[in-house]
Design a protein around this motif. Structure first.
Motif, PDB file in Angstrom:
ATOM      1  N   PHE A   1       5.188 -10.135  -9.109  1.00  0.00           N
ATOM      2  CA  PHE A   1       5.110  -8.885  -8.447  1.00  0.00           C
ATOM      3  C   PHE A   1       4.388  -9.012  -7.232  1.00  0.00           C
ATOM      4  O   PHE A   1       4.829  -8.146  -6.211  1.00  0.00           O
ATOM      5  N   HIS A   2       3.199  -9.554  -7.242  1.00  0.00           N
ATOM      6  CA  HIS A   2       2.497  -9.501  -6.101  1.00  0.00           C
ATOM      7  C   HIS A   2       3.071 -10.209  -4.949  1.00  0.00           C
ATOM      8  O   HIS A   2       2.431 -10.030  -3.686  1.00  0.00           O
ATOM      9  N   SER A   3       3.981 -10.933  -4.922  1.00  0.00           N
ATOM     10  CA  SER A   3       4.586 -11.525  -3.794  1.00  0.00           C
ATOM     11  C   SER A   3       5.976 -11.130  -3.459  1.00  0.00           C
ATOM     12  O   SER A   3       6.481 -11.388  -2.504  1.00  0.00           O
ATOM     13  N   SER A   4       6.726 -10.565  -4.467  1.00  0.00           N
ATOM     14  CA  SER A   4       8.048 -10.225  -4.395  1.00  0.00           C
ATOM     15  C   SER A   4       8.341  -8.817  -4.105  1.00  0.00           C
ATOM     16  O   SER A   4       9.274  -8.336  -3.251  1.00  0.00           O
ATOM     17  N   MET A   5       7.461  -7.991  -4.270  1.00  0.00           N
ATOM     18  CA  MET A   5       7.828  -6.518  -4.120  1.00  0.00           C
ATOM     19  C   MET A   5       7.113  -6.265  -2.463  1.00  0.00           C
ATOM     20  O   MET A   5       6.261  -6.859  -2.186  1.00  0.00           O
TER      21      MET A   5
ATOM     22  N   VAL B   1     -15.273  16.168 -18.992  1.00  0.00           N
ATOM     23  CA  VAL B   1     -16.770  16.006 -19.405  1.00  0.00           C
ATOM     24  C   VAL B   1     -17.066  14.498 -18.906  1.00  0.00           C
ATOM     25  O   VAL B   1     -18.140  14.001 -18.256  1.00  0.00           O
ATOM     26  N   SER B   2     -15.972  13.656 -18.925  1.00  0.00           N
ATOM     27  CA  SER B   2     -16.200  12.344 -18.673  1.00  0.00           C
ATOM     28  C   SER B   2     -14.782  11.694 -17.972  1.00  0.00           C
ATOM     29  O   SER B   2     -13.606  12.048 -18.433  1.00  0.00           O
ATOM     30  N   ASP B   3     -14.911  10.866 -16.896  1.00  0.00           N
ATOM     31  CA  ASP B   3     -13.713  10.367 -16.234  1.00  0.00           C
ATOM     32  C   ASP B   3     -13.986   8.889 -15.599  1.00  0.00           C
ATOM     33  O   ASP B   3     -14.889   8.773 -14.944  1.00  0.00           O
ATOM     34  N   GLN B   4     -13.279   8.061 -16.370  1.00  0.00           N
ATOM     35  CA  GLN B   4     -13.435   6.634 -16.167  1.00  0.00           C
ATOM     36  C   GLN B   4     -12.009   6.191 -15.584  1.00  0.00           C
ATOM     37  O   GLN B   4     -11.074   6.418 -16.349  1.00  0.00           O
ATOM     38  N   TRP B   5     -12.065   5.517 -14.389  1.00  0.00           N
ATOM     39  CA  TRP B   5     -10.672   5.254 -13.775  1.00  0.00           C
ATOM     40  C   TRP B   5     -10.867   3.797 -13.506  1.00  0.00           C
ATOM     41  O   TRP B   5     -11.761   3.276 -12.513  1.00  0.00           O
ATOM     42  N   THR B   6      -9.926   2.943 -13.927  1.00  0.00           N
ATOM     43  CA  THR B   6      -9.863   1.384 -13.436  1.00  0.00           C
ATOM     44  C   THR B   6      -8.513   1.306 -12.755  1.00  0.00           C
ATOM     45  O   THR B   6      -7.537   1.520 -13.108  1.00  0.00           O
ATOM     46  N   VAL B   7      -8.650   0.692 -11.365  1.00  0.00           N
ATOM     47  CA  VAL B   7      -7.350   0.347 -10.607  1.00  0.00           C
ATOM     48  C   VAL B   7      -7.204  -0.963 -10.613  1.00  0.00           C
ATOM     49  O   VAL B   7      -8.155  -1.767 -10.745  1.00  0.00           O
ATOM     50  N   ARG B   8      -5.970  -1.360 -10.933  1.00  0.00           N
ATOM     51  CA  ARG B   8      -5.779  -2.837 -11.196  1.00  0.00           C
ATOM     52  C   ARG B   8      -4.358  -3.113 -10.158  1.00  0.00           C
ATOM     53  O   ARG B   8      -3.628  -2.448  -9.783  1.00  0.00           O
ATOM     54  N   VAL B   9      -4.444  -4.385 -10.078  1.00  0.00           N
ATOM     55  CA  VAL B   9      -2.984  -5.107  -9.596  1.00  0.00           C
ATOM     56  C   VAL B   9      -1.908  -4.850 -10.437  1.00  0.00           C
ATOM     57  O   VAL B   9      -1.841  -4.585 -11.538  1.00  0.00           O
ATOM     58  N   TYR B  10      -0.702  -4.350  -9.898  1.00  0.00           N
ATOM     59  CA  TYR B  10       0.450  -3.525 -10.460  1.00  0.00           C
ATOM     60  C   TYR B  10       1.077  -4.873 -11.425  1.00  0.00           C
ATOM     61  O   TYR B  10       1.040  -6.046 -10.982  1.00  0.00           O
ATOM     62  N   SER B  11       1.219  -4.370 -12.617  1.00  0.00           N
ATOM     63  CA  SER B  11       1.761  -5.282 -13.697  1.00  0.00           C
ATOM     64  C   SER B  11       2.980  -4.690 -14.300  1.00  0.00           C
ATOM     65  O   SER B  11       3.386  -5.103 -15.549  1.00  0.00           O
ATOM     66  N   SER B  12       3.371  -3.578 -14.025  1.00  0.00           N
ATOM     67  CA  SER B  12       4.840  -2.961 -14.522  1.00  0.00           C
ATOM     68  C   SER B  12       4.273  -2.297 -15.831  1.00  0.00           C
ATOM     69  O   SER B  12       3.438  -2.733 -16.560  1.00  0.00           O
TER      70      SER B  12
ATOM     71  N   THR C   1       1.468   4.932  -6.058  1.00  0.00           N
ATOM     72  CA  THR C   1       1.755   4.408  -4.590  1.00  0.00           C
ATOM     73  C   THR C   1       0.354   4.745  -3.789  1.00  0.00           C
ATOM     74  O   THR C   1       0.002   5.885  -3.660  1.00  0.00           O
ATOM     75  N   GLU C   2      -0.144   3.463  -3.164  1.00  0.00           N
ATOM     76  CA  GLU C   2      -1.435   3.939  -2.440  1.00  0.00           C
ATOM     77  C   GLU C   2      -0.718   4.500  -0.937  1.00  0.00           C
ATOM     78  O   GLU C   2      -0.018   3.674  -0.353  1.00  0.00           O
ATOM     79  N   VAL C   3      -1.280   5.362  -0.476  1.00  0.00           N
ATOM     80  CA  VAL C   3      -0.904   6.175   0.721  1.00  0.00           C
ATOM     81  C   VAL C   3      -1.436   5.339   1.971  1.00  0.00           C
ATOM     82  O   VAL C   3      -2.607   4.591   1.832  1.00  0.00           O
ATOM     83  N   GLY C   4      -0.466   5.147   2.859  1.00  0.00           N
ATOM     84  CA  GLY C   4      -0.809   4.108   4.001  1.00  0.00           C
ATOM     85  C   GLY C   4       0.014   2.915   4.034  1.00  0.00           C
ATOM     86  O   GLY C   4       0.682   2.409   4.763  1.00  0.00           O
ATOM     87  N   THR C   5      -0.361   2.213   2.949  1.00  0.00           N
ATOM     88  CA  THR C   5       0.141   0.692   2.598  1.00  0.00           C
ATOM     89  C   THR C   5       1.729   0.940   1.707  1.00  0.00           C
ATOM     90  O   THR C   5       2.455  -0.146   1.809  1.00  0.00           O
ATOM     91  N   GLU C   6       1.846   1.907   1.113  1.00  0.00           N
ATOM     92  CA  GLU C   6       2.891   2.170   0.212  1.00  0.00           C
ATOM     93  C   GLU C   6       3.074   1.062  -0.813  1.00  0.00           C
ATOM     94  O   GLU C   6       4.261   0.900  -1.307  1.00  0.00           O
ATOM     95  N   GLY C   7       2.142   0.455  -1.142  1.00  0.00           N
ATOM     96  CA  GLY C   7       2.216  -0.537  -2.015  1.00  0.00           C
ATOM     97  C   GLY C   7       1.761   0.111  -3.354  1.00  0.00           C
ATOM     98  O   GLY C   7       1.297   1.330  -3.519  1.00  0.00           O
TER      99      GLY C   7
ATOM    100  N   ASN D   1       5.924  -4.142  -0.444  1.00  0.00           N
ATOM    101  CA  ASN D   1       4.556  -3.788   0.297  1.00  0.00           C
ATOM    102  C   ASN D   1       3.312  -4.215  -0.437  1.00  0.00           C
ATOM    103  O   ASN D   1       2.248  -3.758  -0.014  1.00  0.00           O
ATOM    104  N   GLN D   2       3.533  -5.000  -1.397  1.00  0.00           N
ATOM    105  CA  GLN D   2       2.118  -5.389  -2.297  1.00  0.00           C
ATOM    106  C   GLN D   2       1.448  -6.264  -1.155  1.00  0.00           C
ATOM    107  O   GLN D   2       0.060  -6.281  -1.564  1.00  0.00           O
ATOM    108  N   LYS D   3       1.791  -7.044  -0.274  1.00  0.00           N
ATOM    109  CA  LYS D   3       0.976  -8.093   0.523  1.00  0.00           C
ATOM    110  C   LYS D   3       0.184  -7.009   1.395  1.00  0.00           C
ATOM    111  O   LYS D   3      -0.683  -7.645   1.987  1.00  0.00           O
ATOM    112  N   LYS D   4       0.617  -5.847   1.570  1.00  0.00           N
ATOM    113  CA  LYS D   4      -0.100  -4.834   2.359  1.00  0.00           C
ATOM    114  C   LYS D   4      -1.431  -4.403   1.726  1.00  0.00           C
ATOM    115  O   LYS D   4      -2.517  -4.225   2.504  1.00  0.00           O
ATOM    116  N   LEU D   5      -1.446  -4.539   0.692  1.00  0.00           N
ATOM    117  CA  LEU D   5      -2.703  -4.015  -0.048  1.00  0.00           C
ATOM    118  C   LEU D   5      -3.933  -4.751   0.006  1.00  0.00           C
ATOM    119  O   LEU D   5      -3.738  -5.884  -0.013  1.00  0.00           O
ATOM    120  N   THR D   6      -5.009  -4.271   0.230  1.00  0.00           N
ATOM    121  CA  THR D   6      -6.364  -4.584   0.289  1.00  0.00           C
ATOM    122  C   THR D   6      -7.241  -3.880  -0.861  1.00  0.00           C
ATOM    123  O   THR D   6      -7.060  -2.911  -1.303  1.00  0.00           O
TER     124      THR D   6
END
Length: 584
Positions: free
Chosen positions: A350-354, A474-485, A439-445, A356-361
């Motif tokens: 996914f990280h190489s075929s999609m 009361v509590s909010d925990q957010w984990t952001v990951r590399v796309y894995s479908s 979708t991340e705004v700006g990179t569209e990845g 806009n993924q290469k635009k993500l940092t």
């Protein structure tokens, strides 16, 4: 008292020439005669006698017995040598002129090598470096061990020399050396295979000093026994809670420990057959015994959960500052950026075929205060500062992160949620976990995410209730990951290994049912158009999967709290009792 007569002009030069002709002084040596009125050394501003100070010459001059430096070295003039290593070396010339007697002390590294070899027992693989201050070899060479004047570099030399021993050092004792944690910073680097380590009676004051040994990169993975008795960190802990917290902290740092301070650590064991001697065979199973289940909501009206998520993610994507009304005044928020590419995503590329993924940092996410504890490590301040307490701090942290777009009206299989009641203080709360993508705004990845909320009913008159929120965060925990479908939580068999992209496409094509296009009459189309987008999407899915017409699909969802899975399950139970006019 008598004064020395003043020499006549030129008398000193005549005397020098006479001595030089007699061969008693060198032709190029400064042999100026002095009388009692001259200042020593010829310096009028100094009254100190300097004749006892060594003169610096180069050691190579002494190798040639005919050199001037060697000939001029008398027994009353010790010479300081350049090039003799780290320590000053002196030479005394005592024998015939031009054949000096040379005595050079060993270099510190060679001295330490002698100490290490002397204290090494290769049969037991035990290196005994206890009480180095009492070592005669060190006293003889005037070398101070680490802890008694020697520094970190000296300790590093010792550990490096120990690494050269054969067989490998398994047991090491550094007791009674006044060592601090900083002296140990290269121990695990040079001796990573230690099994037994004694640091008894040293000067280790805090648990943080042990992080030199327990860091993730240099951890002593094979350490079975550790002795810290007699150190302030151990002595002080006994008076607090009997040392229980101290033992927990040590064993959490050194997970392989079996004995701490000569007391066995309780191990969790399970009864079962002993290890088999049969050769291992490669497993043939392609799926786990238990499959992946569908999303579920229990103990709460599904409509409350649905309304909360729709409103919350709309606010995340458009006006994050308005979400302040959804957080309790004492709420906590943290996020973590997991930059590792999951095995499933790597296999499927996914990280190489999609597009806009290469635009993500990850720069903005990491700079925004990611609370990834694997990256934070032992930096307590970073871990503390990345936990945001209070609604205002939570919104401030959210506002600093990149923009997002959650397609909550898109295909529902892209999201998975579970919700069930939990105890919260004296009352009940709700744990809500959401897995999905945005979708991340700006990179569209595209990135995957996991989000865990702890919710409770919004109190009457609270800020949340006055702004239309049925529940408050009361509590909010957010984990952001590399796309894995979304295939990761697809209901059905749970694969042992992820399929390649080609295999996954072939499997989907083979298993996908042939869906017939939906056709609605004008009345149904008008009813769908009047619905809110989230509800219209749910109705369309029920119609597609059950072939129910719009009115019956709406009734099915309404009766099941607009929970898609419950509605489908309810349909399966009663579909045989439905008349033909319930279907398209």
């Amino acid at each position: 008292m008598f004064s020395s007569p003043t020499p006549a002009p030129g008398s000193r030069a005549i005397a020098n020439n006479a001595l030089r002709n007699a061969g008693l002084i060198g032709a190029d040596r400064d042999a100026t005669m002095r009388d009692a009125t001259d200042k020593p050394g010829g310096r009028k501003a100094s009254s100190k006698i300097r004749s006892h100070r060594p003169r610096v010459i180069d050691i190579k001059d002494l190798r040639n017995p005919r050199s001037k430096a060697a000939m001029q070295a008398g027994p009353s003039e010790p010479l300081t040598i350049r090039g003799a290593g780290m320590r000053t070396t002196r030479i005394g010339a005592g024998g015939p002129l031009g054949n000096p007697r040379v005595r050079i002390k060993s270099k510190p590294v060679e001295v330490w090598r002698e100490v290490v070899r002397k204290r090494w027992n290769p049969e037991t693989q035990f290196l005994n470096l206890e009480s180095l201050i009492d070592e005669e070899i060190l006293k003889k060479n005037n070398i101070q061990p680490p802890g008694y004047g020697g520094g970190v570099k000296d300790a590093a030399v010792i550990f490096k020399l120990a690494k050269e021993l054969t067989p490998k050092v398994k047991t090491l004792s550094l007791s009674n050396n006044k060592l601090q944690g900083i002296h140990l910073q290269l121990l695990s680097h040079y001796l990573p295979d230690l099994v037994n380590l004694s640091l008894q009676n040293n000067n280790i004051r805090t648990l943080k000093e042990l992080d030199f040994l327990a860091s993730r990169r240099g951890r002593l993975l094979n350490l079975k026994e550790l002795v810290l008795t007699g150190n302030p960190v151990q002595v002080n802990s006994v008076g607090q809670d009997g040392g229980e917290k101290y033992r927990r902290d040590i064993t959490s740092r050194f997970t392989s420990l079996e004995v701490l301070d000569q007391v066995a650590i309780a191990q969790i064991a399970f009864d079962g057959p002993g290890p088999s001697t049969a050769p291992a065979t490669k497993p043939t199973a392609s799926t786990f015994p238990v499959g992946m289940g569908a999303s579920f909501i229990t103990g709460v009206d599904g409509g409350i959960v649905s309304n909360f998520l729709v409103r919350f993610f709309n606010g995340m994507d458009t006006q994050r500052n308005l979400l302040i009304n959804a957080y309790d005044p004492n709420a906590t928020f943290s996020f973590s950026a997991n930059t590792t590419i999951a095995a499933r995503a790597r296999v499927q590329g996914f990280h190489s075929s999609m597009p806009n993924q290469k635009k993500l940092t990850w720069a903005e996410w990491l700079a925004g205060g990611s609370r990834n504890l694997q990256r934070v490590g032992n930096h307590f301040d970073r871990a503390l500062n990345s936990l945001h307490v209070g609604a205002e701090d939570a919104i401030k942290a959210l506002a600093a992160l990149p923009g997002t777009k959650h397609d909550i009206t898109g295909p529902p299989e892209r999201f998975c949620l579970d919700s069930f009641p939990i105890l919260l203080g004296q009352g009940m709360g709700l744990l809500l976990t959401v897995h999905g993508q945005f979708t991340e705004v700006g990179t569209e990845g595209i990135r995957s995410f996991d989000r865990s909320f702890v919710l409770m009913p919004a109190p009457e008159g609270s800020r949340a209730k006055l702004n239309g929120w049925d529940v408050v965060i009361v509590s909010d925990q957010w984990t952001v990951r590399v796309y894995s479908s979304h295939e990761a939580w697809k209901p059905g068999p749970l694969l042992v290994q992820a399929l390649s992209r080609e295999e996954q496409q072939a499997q989907n094509a083979a298993s996908a049912p042939a869906l017939q296009p939906l056709t609605f009459d004008q009345q149904s189309q008008a009813a769908l158009a009047a619905m809110p987008e989230p509800q219209r999407n749910l109705v369309m899915q029920v119609c597609q999967r059950t072939r129910l017409n719009v009115p019956f699909a709406v009734d099915c969802l309404t009766g099941n709290g607009w929970d898609l899975n419950r509605a489908i399950a309810n349909f399966e139970e009663v579909k045989t009792t439905l008349s033909r006019d319930a279907f398209l």
